[in-house]
Design an enzyme around this catalytic site. Structure first.
Site, PDB file in Angstrom:
ATOM      1  N   ASP A 144      33.931  38.850  37.011  1.00 32.93           N
ATOM      2  CA  ASP A 144      32.864  38.458  37.094  1.00 32.93           C
ATOM      3  C   ASP A 144      32.436  38.355  35.991  1.00 32.93           C
ATOM      4  OD1 ASP A 144      32.741  37.665  39.738  1.00 32.93           O
ATOM      5  OD2 ASP A 144      32.173  39.662  40.341  1.00 32.93           O
ATOM      6  N   ASP A 178      32.484  31.837  42.611  1.00 32.03           N
ATOM      7  CA  ASP A 178      31.334  32.092  43.285  1.00 32.03           C
ATOM      8  C   ASP A 178      30.271  30.989  43.231  1.00 32.03           C
ATOM      9  OD1 ASP A 178      32.312  34.790  43.637  1.00 32.03           O
ATOM     10  OD2 ASP A 178      31.443  35.703  41.953  1.00 32.03           O
TER      11      ASP A 178
END
Length: 201
Positions: A144, A178
């Protein structure tokens, strides 16, 4: 929307997702941060693949999560194929499913393969196709990097429960996959009637 166009959308999302992850993984040490704007930063973290960094405890928790996600992606893939084959499904629905499928598959790539193609990032820049990988198949960590701390400060004392606490809005760190999943779900929620409206034959 045709199946070919849906596949093209999935491919583009996956390509952007993996390029961004590989770039961050090989150019940032874990925890390193670069400020783009005061409200947008590239901040490299890794997690086990669940929302908000949640983990399933136990030796086989990660393996169970990855296998579950593979089954889920198979189901979403069938949903996409079936929606297009019926020919009466809304483009809103097809695009939403394609984005969700691309995002889920993007994070699964990390979970399945990253443990065996990268070495550790905690104290060095990770090397791609390393001879000393940090994990094994099905035990990779999801990369991420996008961080949008729009506001940071102390909450007013008069607020119940959280008054006086240090607070950051928005403190989630996420990736392209995401974003694709969130966008797909958002389409299904915001355009619910259009997404599930069947075209007349």
């Amino acid at each position: 929307m045709s199946l070919r166009k849906a596949y093209l959308l999935i491919f583009v999302v996956l390509l952007v997702d993996q390029i961004s992850k590989i770039y961050v993984k090989t150019n940032f040490i874990l925890g390193e941060e670069v400020e783009v704007f005061n409200w947008f930063k590239i901040h490299f973290i890794e997690n086990e693949g669940m929302a908000w960094g949640t983990e399933i405890p136990g030796a086989y928790g990660k393996l169970f999560l990855t296998l579950f996600r593979l089954v889920a992606v198979g189901g979403i893939g069938y949903w996409l194929w079936d929606s297009i084959e019926r020919k009466h499904s809304s483009n809103y629905l097809v695009v939403a499913i394609a984005l969700i499928l691309a995002g889920a598959f993007g994070n699964i790539i990390d979970s399945v393969f990253y443990g065996v193609i990268f070495d550790d990032s905690s104290s060095q820049l990770a090397a791609l196709f390393s001879n000393q990988p940090y994990g094994q198949y099905f035990h990779g960590k999801v990369v991420d990097m996008f961080y949008f701390p729009f506001w940071h400060g102390s909450l007013p004392e008069w607020l119940p429960l959280w008054g006086g606490r240090d607070f950051t809005f928005f403190n989630a760190i996420f990736n392209v996959a995401d974003m694709a999943i969130s966008t797909g779900v958002g389409i299904l929620i915001v355009f619910n009637k259009k997404a599930f409206h069947h075209k007349e034959a």
